[in-house]
Design a protein around this motif. Structure first.
Motif, PDB file in Angstrom:
ATOM      1  N   LEU A  97       0.859  -1.181   0.000  1.00  0.00           N
ATOM      2  CA  LEU A  97       0.000   0.000   0.000  1.00  0.00           C
ATOM      3  C   LEU A  97       0.894   1.229   0.000  1.00  0.00           C
ATOM      4  N   GLY A  98       0.716   2.082  -0.999  1.00  0.00           N
ATOM      5  CA  GLY A  98       1.520   3.297  -1.067  1.00  0.00           C
ATOM      6  C   GLY A  98       0.649   4.511  -1.299  1.00  0.00           C
ATOM      7  N   HIS A  99       1.030   5.634  -0.691  1.00  0.00           N
ATOM      8  CA  HIS A  99       0.289   6.880  -0.839  1.00  0.00           C
ATOM      9  C   HIS A  99       1.091   7.880  -1.658  1.00  0.00           C
ATOM     10  N   SER A 100       0.476   8.457  -2.688  1.00  0.00           N
ATOM     11  CA  SER A 100       1.083   9.517  -3.485  1.00  0.00           C
ATOM     12  C   SER A 100       2.400   9.017  -4.105  1.00  0.00           C
ATOM     13  N   MET A 101       3.531   9.577  -3.729  1.00  0.00           N
ATOM     14  CA  MET A 101       4.809   9.071  -4.219  1.00  0.00           C
ATOM     15  C   MET A 101       4.935   7.577  -3.947  1.00  0.00           C
ATOM     16  N   GLY A 102       4.517   7.150  -2.765  1.00  0.00           N
ATOM     17  CA  GLY A 102       4.535   5.724  -2.438  1.00  0.00           C
ATOM     18  C   GLY A 102       3.583   4.921  -3.305  1.00  0.00           C
ATOM     19  N   GLY A 103       2.490   5.560  -3.764  1.00  0.00           N
ATOM     20  CA  GLY A 103       1.585   4.894  -4.683  1.00  0.00           C
ATOM     21  C   GLY A 103       2.234   4.634  -6.023  1.00  0.00           C
ATOM     22  N   ALA A 104       3.065   5.580  -6.473  1.00  0.00           N
ATOM     23  CA  ALA A 104       3.820   5.379  -7.712  1.00  0.00           C
ATOM     24  C   ALA A 104       4.797   4.218  -7.557  1.00  0.00           C
ATOM     25  N   VAL A 117       4.876  -9.159  -5.417  1.00  0.00           N
ATOM     26  CA  VAL A 117       3.682  -8.538  -4.821  1.00  0.00           C
ATOM     27  C   VAL A 117       2.514  -9.512  -4.826  1.00  0.00           C
ATOM     28  N   LEU A 118       1.784  -9.503  -3.715  1.00  0.00           N
ATOM     29  CA  LEU A 118       0.533 -10.251  -3.615  1.00  0.00           C
ATOM     30  C   LEU A 118      -0.630  -9.413  -4.149  1.00  0.00           C
ATOM     31  N   SER A 119      -0.600  -8.128  -3.845  1.00  0.00           N
ATOM     32  CA  SER A 119      -1.572  -7.167  -4.349  1.00  0.00           C
ATOM     33  C   SER A 119      -0.986  -5.782  -4.141  1.00  0.00           C
ATOM     34  N   VAL A 120      -1.541  -4.775  -4.815  1.00  0.00           N
ATOM     35  CA  VAL A 120      -1.073  -3.406  -4.616  1.00  0.00           C
ATOM     36  C   VAL A 120      -2.271  -2.483  -4.415  1.00  0.00           C
ATOM     37  N   VAL A 121      -2.064  -1.499  -3.543  1.00  0.00           N
ATOM     38  CA  VAL A 121      -3.086  -0.494  -3.250  1.00  0.00           C
ATOM     39  C   VAL A 121      -2.452   0.884  -3.442  1.00  0.00           C
ATOM     40  N   PRO A 122      -2.477   1.412  -4.663  1.00  0.00           N
ATOM     41  CA  PRO A 122      -1.957   2.764  -4.894  1.00  0.00           C
ATOM     42  C   PRO A 122      -3.012   3.798  -4.474  1.00  0.00           C
ATOM     43  N   CYS A 123      -2.650   4.636  -3.529  1.00  0.00           N
ATOM     44  CA  CYS A 123      -3.553   5.683  -3.041  1.00  0.00           C
ATOM     45  C   CYS A 123      -3.095   7.036  -3.590  1.00  0.00           C
ATOM     46  N   SER A 124      -4.031   7.812  -4.135  1.00  0.00           N
ATOM     47  CA  SER A 124      -3.722   9.168  -4.617  1.00  0.00           C
ATOM     48  C   SER A 124      -2.573   9.155  -5.618  1.00  0.00           C
ATOM     49  N   ALA A 125      -2.565   8.163  -6.492  1.00  0.00           N
ATOM     50  CA  ALA A 125      -1.508   8.029  -7.491  1.00  0.00           C
ATOM     51  C   ALA A 125      -2.056   8.381  -8.866  1.00  0.00           C
ATOM     52  N   SER A 126      -1.154   8.554  -9.821  1.00  0.00           N
ATOM     53  CA  SER A 126      -1.549   8.802 -11.203  1.00  0.00           C
ATOM     54  C   SER A 126      -0.584   8.078 -12.123  1.00  0.00           C
ATOM     55  N   VAL A 127      -1.035   7.797 -13.334  1.00  0.00           N
ATOM     56  CA  VAL A 127      -0.189   7.093 -14.293  1.00  0.00           C
ATOM     57  C   VAL A 127       0.173   7.969 -15.483  1.00  0.00           C
ATOM     58  N   ARG A 128      -0.284   9.221 -15.469  1.00  0.00           N
ATOM     59  CA  ARG A 128       0.017  10.187 -16.515  1.00  0.00           C
ATOM     60  C   ARG A 128       0.248  11.553 -15.863  1.00  0.00           C
ATOM     61  N   PRO A 129       1.149  12.361 -16.396  1.00  0.00           N
ATOM     62  CA  PRO A 129       1.325  13.711 -15.842  1.00  0.00           C
ATOM     63  C   PRO A 129       0.052  14.545 -15.908  1.00  0.00           C
ATOM     64  N   ASP A 130      -0.824  14.263 -16.891  1.00  0.00           N
ATOM     65  CA  ASP A 130      -2.042  15.066 -17.018  1.00  0.00           C
ATOM     66  C   ASP A 130      -3.174  14.565 -16.134  1.00  0.00           C
ATOM     67  N   GLY A 131      -2.852  13.651 -15.213  1.00  0.00           N
ATOM     68  CA  GLY A 131      -3.874  13.159 -14.300  1.00  0.00           C
ATOM     69  C   GLY A 131      -4.164  14.094 -13.146  1.00  0.00           C
ATOM     70  N   MET A 132      -3.362  15.147 -13.002  1.00  0.00           N
ATOM     71  CA  MET A 132      -3.532  16.072 -11.892  1.00  0.00           C
ATOM     72  C   MET A 132      -4.667  17.052 -12.154  1.00  0.00           C
ATOM     73  N   HIS A 133      -5.294  17.506 -11.100  1.00  0.00           N
ATOM     74  CA  HIS A 133      -6.397  18.470 -11.193  1.00  0.00           C
ATOM     75  C   HIS A 133      -5.903  19.788 -11.774  1.00  0.00           C
ATOM     76  N   GLU A 134      -6.786  20.533 -12.432  1.00  0.00           N
ATOM     77  CA  GLU A 134      -6.408  21.787 -13.083  1.00  0.00           C
ATOM     78  C   GLU A 134      -5.875  22.830 -12.107  1.00  0.00           C
ATOM     79  N   ASP A 135      -6.186  22.697 -10.837  1.00  0.00           N
ATOM     80  CA  ASP A 135      -5.640  23.632  -9.840  1.00  0.00           C
ATOM     81  C   ASP A 135      -4.118  23.624  -9.846  1.00  0.00           C
ATOM     82  N   PHE A 136      -3.514  22.520 -10.277  1.00  0.00           N
ATOM     83  CA  PHE A 136      -2.062  22.388 -10.231  1.00  0.00           C
ATOM     84  C   PHE A 136      -1.394  22.880 -11.507  1.00  0.00           C
ATOM     85  N   LEU A 137      -2.189  23.320 -12.448  1.00  0.00           N
ATOM     86  CA  LEU A 137      -1.641  23.840 -13.694  1.00  0.00           C
ATOM     87  C   LEU A 137      -1.520  25.353 -13.695  1.00  0.00           C
ATOM     88  N   ASP A 138      -2.129  25.993 -12.723  1.00  0.00           N
ATOM     89  CA  ASP A 138      -2.177  27.451 -12.643  1.00  0.00           C
ATOM     90  C   ASP A 138      -1.678  27.886 -11.267  1.00  0.00           C
TER      91      ASP A 138
END
Length: 256
Positions: A97-104, A117-138
């Protein structure tokens, strides 16, 4: 929150701090987010999880009690450190189980080290740079966004680093190197994600850094994956919502 054992493992040039909580059930590795520590991320989860799992909580390169080294902080490097730690502890396979950076890092383990790994639980992770909310672009939106860490969160980051780090005087430099590493995150191809064979539970807040739409994309790209969106939850709160997260984890991990 008293650990069963605490210690360091010398892996890949890193003096890696880790704690083991509990001695029953399948191993479960916990990986914090950027700028965080075991306590800041998982204090509310470990007592319950340790009743059913051998919980291995890790402080990744440059975080908490683990000193930084002259190496980029990347999902691939950190995943290699986790594999080496599992070897050190004599653990063949574990839930992660990883959160954010740990999710990556959890996703990288699923892609590149599927046999560990038996299973993975990525929390608050993304697989693309454009996965972030628009608040982080401005920058103007970022300055006022309620999705960002609070002033108290920032104070907690700073206090923990200065109290725990073997080199507290390196705080500014560490932040700069961490920011540069995170800016270079490219994610994974559709083919890499489609090749994941471990069970995957994606977790995020409905007010997270990652958009719910991006979570839906990950759900589509990763075979057989599941998605839990925690209501009324920001990025920093995801691993702190024990009331919501623990039942979801219990249902997903089950008897695995």
């Amino acid at each position: 929150m008293t650990a069963t054992t605490v210690g360091y493992a010398d892996v890949n040039g890193l003096h890696l701090y880790h704690e083991v909580h509990g001695d029953r059930g399948t191993p479960l590795v916990l990986l914090h987010g950027g700028m965080l520590t075991i306590d800041l991320s998982f204090a509310g989860l470990i007592p319950d999880l340790a009743q059913r799992h051998r919980v291995v909580a890790v402080e990744l390169q440059g975080h908490g009690r683990t000193a930084d080294i002259d190496r980029p902080i990347t999902p691939a490097n950190s995943a290699g450190d986790v594999v080496a730690l599992l070897d050190h502890l004599g653990i063949d396979r574990a839930h992660v189980l990883g959160h954010s950076m740990g999710g990556a890092v959890a996703l990288e383990l699923a892609v590149s080290h599927p046999d560990r790994v038996l299973s993975v639980v990525p929390c608050s992770a993304s697989v693309r740079p454009d996965g972030m909310h628009e608040d982080f672009l401005d920058p103007e939106r970022m300055a006022t966004s309620t999705r960002m860490p609070t002033e108290q969160d920032l104070a907690d980051f700073t206090e923990a680093y200065r109290r725990l780090s073997p080199h507290p005087e390196h705080f500014a430099g560490f932040l700069a190197s961490l920011s540069a590493s995170q800016a270079d995150l490219v994610g994974w191809s559709d083919e890499e994600l489609a090749g994941i064979t471990a069970p995957v539970l994606l977790v995020q807040g409905d007010h997270d850094f990652t958009t719910v739409e991006h979570a839906a994309l990950m759900l589509r790209l990763i075979p057989g994956s599941q998605l839990a969106v925690l209501p009324g939850t920001t990025h920093m709160q995801v691993t702190r919502r024990a009331d919501l997260l623990l039942p979801v984890l219990a249902a997903f991990l089950g008897d695995r």
